[in-house]
Design a protein around this motif. Structure first.
Motif, mmCIF file in Angstrom:
data_model
loop_
_atom_site.group_PDB
_atom_site.id
_atom_site.type_symbol
_atom_site.label_atom_id
_atom_site.label_comp_id
_atom_site.label_asym_id
_atom_site.label_seq_id
_atom_site.Cartn_x
_atom_site.Cartn_y
_atom_site.Cartn_z
ATOM 1 N N THR A 298 0.838 -1.188 0.000
ATOM 2 C CA THR A 298 0.000 0.000 0.000
ATOM 3 C C THR A 298 0.876 1.242 0.000
ATOM 4 O O THR A 298 1.914 1.277 0.656
ATOM 5 C CB THR A 298 -0.947 0.022 1.222
ATOM 6 N N VAL B 236 -3.785 -4.483 9.455
ATOM 7 C CA VAL B 236 -4.292 -3.519 8.481
ATOM 8 C C VAL B 236 -5.266 -2.597 9.189
ATOM 9 O O VAL B 236 -6.306 -3.035 9.684
ATOM 10 C CB VAL B 236 -4.990 -4.233 7.303
ATOM 11 N N PRO C 56 -7.114 1.710 4.674
ATOM 12 C CA PRO C 56 -5.697 1.627 4.317
ATOM 13 C C PRO C 56 -5.351 2.172 2.946
ATOM 14 O O PRO C 56 -4.184 2.184 2.559
ATOM 15 C CB PRO C 56 -5.435 0.112 4.362
ATOM 16 N N LEU D 177 -4.747 -0.977 -1.273
ATOM 17 C CA LEU D 177 -4.069 -2.112 -0.637
ATOM 18 C C LEU D 177 -4.224 -3.353 -1.493
ATOM 19 O O LEU D 177 -5.333 -3.712 -1.896
ATOM 20 C CB LEU D 177 -4.658 -2.361 0.753
ATOM 21 N N THR E 52 -4.646 3.806 11.631
ATOM 22 C CA THR E 52 -5.533 4.251 10.565
ATOM 23 C C THR E 52 -4.736 4.594 9.313
ATOM 24 O O THR E 52 -3.756 5.332 9.360
ATOM 25 C CB THR E 52 -6.341 5.476 11.016
ATOM 26 N N SER F 226 -2.897 2.577 7.565
ATOM 27 C CA SER F 226 -1.571 1.952 7.498
ATOM 28 C C SER F 226 -1.643 0.433 7.491
ATOM 29 O O SER F 226 -2.668 -0.170 7.815
ATOM 30 C CB SER F 226 -0.723 2.398 8.694
ATOM 31 N N VAL F 227 -0.527 -0.169 7.099
ATOM 32 C CA VAL F 227 -0.307 -1.607 7.207
ATOM 33 C C VAL F 227 1.026 -1.782 7.924
ATOM 34 O O VAL F 227 2.059 -1.298 7.453
ATOM 35 C CB VAL F 227 -0.250 -2.283 5.815
#
Length: 290
Positions: free
Chosen positions: A66, A77, A81, A84, A114, A116-117
Motif C-alpha cells: 500500500t 491492516v 488503508p 491495498l 488508521t 496503514s499496514v
C-alpha cells in the motif's frame, strides 16, 4: 467448524469459520488454506474493522502493498488503508477482524493504525512470534480458533476499554449503516459535537463522520457485489444520487462501482463471514475437519 469450499469465481482457497458459539465479542475470524502457491495480485477492499492477517505458512508468506510500501508475513491492516493489494499467497493464513472499539485493547493502540499496514511484530513484539508458533503447531482449525480466542480475550481484559460514549456512538454508526449524524450522536451521549469528535478520533483513530462514510461505503460495496444496480444501491445506501455513490466508491477504492461489484476480495465474504453481506444467503457447510 463449518467448512466451506471456495466461492464461485474465487477458486484459490478453502475457507474455515468458527462456530457462532466460539466467536468472541468484537471480533470475527476466518481461516484460509490456499490450494497451491498463488502469486496473483488481489485488491483488498476497505472494511470498517482493523484486520490481523496471521501468516501460518512455511517459508515466505504473503506480501501486502500500500502507498508504495510492502510488508511480508503477519500484518495489521488499519482502518481505510487506501490502495491495498496482496500477492504471493501460499500455505495458510488466519484473518481476524476487530471492531475498532476492541482493537485498541487487543493491539495496544488504534489511533496509529488508521490508513496503514504494519507488521504484527511491530505491534505485539515477541508475542507475535509466540502466537504464530502456537497457531502453526495446532492440529486443526478448531484448535486455532480456540487459541486465537484465548489470545484476544486475554488482551481485551488486560487493557481499558474505550469510553462508553465512544463505544455507543460507534455502535450507532454501524447499526444505522452510516446514516447516523454526528450532532445526533453527540446529543444522545450528552457531549458536545467537538468533544465527541475529539474522543472518537483519539480512541478509534478516525472521526465519526469518516467512520460513517466508511460504514456506508461498506454496505454499498456488498450490495454491489450481491448484484444490485448502482442506481438501486445509491438509493438503498443513502447517497444523494448515483454520482455521489461513484465518488465515494472511487474515494475508498480508486475503482468504479462496476469494478467493485466483481472484486474478488468481496467474493469471499459470503463464505468467510457468514451472514455479513446484505442481499445474499450465507454459505455454510457441515462440521468437518480440514
Amino acid at each position: 467448524m463449518p467448512q466451506t469450499g471456495a466461492p464461485p469465481g474465487w477458486g484459490l482457497a478453502d475457507i474455515a469459520v468458527p462456530l457462532p458459539s466460539d466467536r468472541l465479542p468484537g471480533s470475527s475470524m476466518a481461516g484460509f488454506r490456499y490450494r497451491a502457491s498463488v502469486f496473483t495480485d488481489v485488491a483488498m477492499v476497505a472494511h470498517p474493522s482493523v484486520s490481523l492477517f496471521i501468516d501460518l505458512s512455511e517459508g515466505e508468506g504473503p506480501v501486502y502493498r500500500t502507498r508504495g510500501r510492502s510488508r511480508r508475513g503477519s500484518v495489521v491492516v488499519g482502518l481505510v488503508p487506501g490502495d491495498l493489494r496482496t500477492g504471493g499467497l501460499r500455505g495458510e493464513c488466519l484473518q481476524i477482524r476487530l471492531d475498532p472499539a476492541a482493537a485498541g485493547a487487543v493491539l495496544g493502540t488504534a489511533t496509529g493504525l488508521t490508513g496503514s499496514v504494519v507488521s504484527l511484530a511491530d505491534v505485539w513484539g515477541r508475542d507475535a512470534g509466540r502466537a504464530e508458533d502456537r497457531l502453526r503447531a495446532a492440529a486443526s482449525w478448531d484448535e486455532r480458533f480456540t487459541i486465537a480466542g484465548e489470545i484476544l480475550g486475554r488482551r481485551l481484559h488486560a487493557r481499558p476499554a474505550v469510553d462508553p460514549e465512544v463505544a455507543f456512538a460507534w455502535r450507532q454508526v454501524r447499526s444505522s449503516r452510516g446514516r447516523a449524524r454526528v450532532d445526533g450522536l453527540a446529543d444522545e451521549v450528552g457531549w458536545s459535537r467537538k468533544r465527541l469528535s475529539a474522543r472518537f478520533r483519539a480512541q478509534l483513530g478516525i472521526t465519526p463522520k469518516r467512520a460513517a462514510r466508511l460504514v456506508r461505503f461498506d454496505h454499498a460495496a456488498r450490495l454491489l457485489a450481491a448484484g444490485h444496480s448502482a442506481a438501486g444501491v445509491a438509493a438503498e445506501s443513502g447517497y444523494v444520487d448515483q454520482s455521489h455513490l461513484h465518488r465515494e466508491v472511487k474515494s475508498f477504492t480508486g475503482c468504479t462501482p462496476t469494478a467493485v461489484a466483481v472484486a474478488p476480495w468481496l467474493a469471499i465474504d459470503d463464505a468467510a463471514w457468514p451472514g455479513a453481506s446484505p442481499g445474499r444467503s450465507p454459505v455454510t457447510g457441515g462440521r468437518t475437519r480440514p
